[in-house]
Write an enzyme that holds these catalytic residues in place. Structure first.
Site, PDB file in Angstrom:
ATOM      1  N   CYS A   1       0.804  -8.242  -0.678  1.00  0.00           N
ATOM      2  CA  CYS A   1      -0.454  -8.891  -1.070  1.00  0.00           C
ATOM      3  C   CYS A   1      -1.629  -7.948  -0.803  1.00  0.00           C
ATOM      4  O   CYS A   1      -2.591  -7.912  -1.572  1.00  0.00           O
ATOM      5  CB  CYS A   1      -0.649 -10.186  -0.301  1.00  0.00           C
ATOM      6  SG  CYS A   1       0.820 -11.227  -0.240  1.00  0.00           S
TER       7      CYS A   1
ATOM      8  N   ASP B   1       0.410 -13.356  -8.875  1.00  0.00           N
ATOM      9  CA  ASP B   1      -0.960 -13.416  -8.377  1.00  0.00           C
ATOM     10  C   ASP B   1      -1.828 -12.343  -9.030  1.00  0.00           C
ATOM     11  O   ASP B   1      -1.348 -11.260  -9.361  1.00  0.00           O
ATOM     12  CB  ASP B   1      -0.983 -13.258  -6.857  1.00  0.00           C
ATOM     13  CG  ASP B   1      -0.374 -14.471  -6.170  1.00  0.00           C
ATOM     14  OD1 ASP B   1      -0.131 -15.464  -6.874  1.00  0.00           O
ATOM     15  OD2 ASP B   1      -0.160 -14.424  -4.955  1.00  0.00           O
TER      16      ASP B   1
ATOM     17  N   CYS C   1       5.049 -12.281  -8.029  1.00  0.00           N
ATOM     18  CA  CYS C   1       4.527 -13.579  -7.592  1.00  0.00           C
ATOM     19  C   CYS C   1       3.533 -14.146  -8.595  1.00  0.00           C
ATOM     20  O   CYS C   1       3.167 -15.304  -8.523  1.00  0.00           O
ATOM     21  CB  CYS C   1       3.880 -13.472  -6.217  1.00  0.00           C
ATOM     22  SG  CYS C   1       2.438 -12.395  -6.207  1.00  0.00           S
TER      23      CYS C   1
ATOM     24  N   CYS D   1      -2.260 -16.056  -3.358  1.00  0.00           N
ATOM     25  CA  CYS D   1      -1.896 -16.651  -2.084  1.00  0.00           C
ATOM     26  C   CYS D   1      -2.979 -16.410  -1.035  1.00  0.00           C
ATOM     27  O   CYS D   1      -3.923 -15.640  -1.263  1.00  0.00           O
ATOM     28  CB  CYS D   1      -0.573 -16.059  -1.608  1.00  0.00           C
ATOM     29  SG  CYS D   1      -0.764 -14.375  -1.010  1.00  0.00           S
TER      30      CYS D   1
END
Ligand code: FES
Length: 141
Positions: A103, A35, A33, A59
């Site tokens: 995450c 991140d 992603c 996110c």
């Protein structure tokens, strides 16, 4: 789909920022992603984490998990901080949707990377701590 705690920590994240001259700092990223999360630790002479701050370019779930992770590690010894796993962070947030579990892994990895940095600098052994797979280094502002 998000718990109230996730929304609270996303909207009002705790311990955002940097620590000057940190005892340990770790930066990790998720290649999929993109991140990125950086954790700073301030650790006293008794190996207790006095302060923990984070910067997350990611996110909402990554921000909420970083925020909760900082709260969970503050006041713990470096060894006790190993109990702050991604599962512990998710539990403290009353869960995350399955697609967002990765995450919370970033938060665990960022804490471990910062602990590793501290352990290396101070020649301290933290049981169960492994060298971070990839420290993406200092290319983030
Ligand atoms: Fe990448 Fe959440 S989508 S950390």
């Amino acid at each position: 789909m998000y718990s109230e705690k996730v929304i609270d920590h996303f909207s009002n994240p705790r311990n955002v920022g940097e620590i000057e001259n940190p005892s340990g700092v770790g930066t990790v990223g998720n290649a999929k992603c993109g991140d990125i999360m950086r954790m700073y630790l301030d650790i006293d002479n008794n190996e207790v984490i006095r302060s923990c701050k984070f910067k997350t370019f990611g996110c909402g779930a990554a921000i909420a998990t970083s925020s909760m992770a900082t709260e969970l590690v503050i006041g713990k010894t470096v060894q006790e901080a190993m109990s702050v796993t991604n599962q512990a962070v998710m539990d403290a947030l009353d869960g995350l949707p399955p697609v967002k579990v990765h995450c919370s892994l970033l938060a665990e990895e960022a804490i471990h990377a910062a602990l590793w940095d501290y352990a290396q600098k101070n020649h301290v052994v933290i049981e169960g701590l492994e060298e971070p797979k990839k420290d993406i280094g200092h290319d983030v502002g």
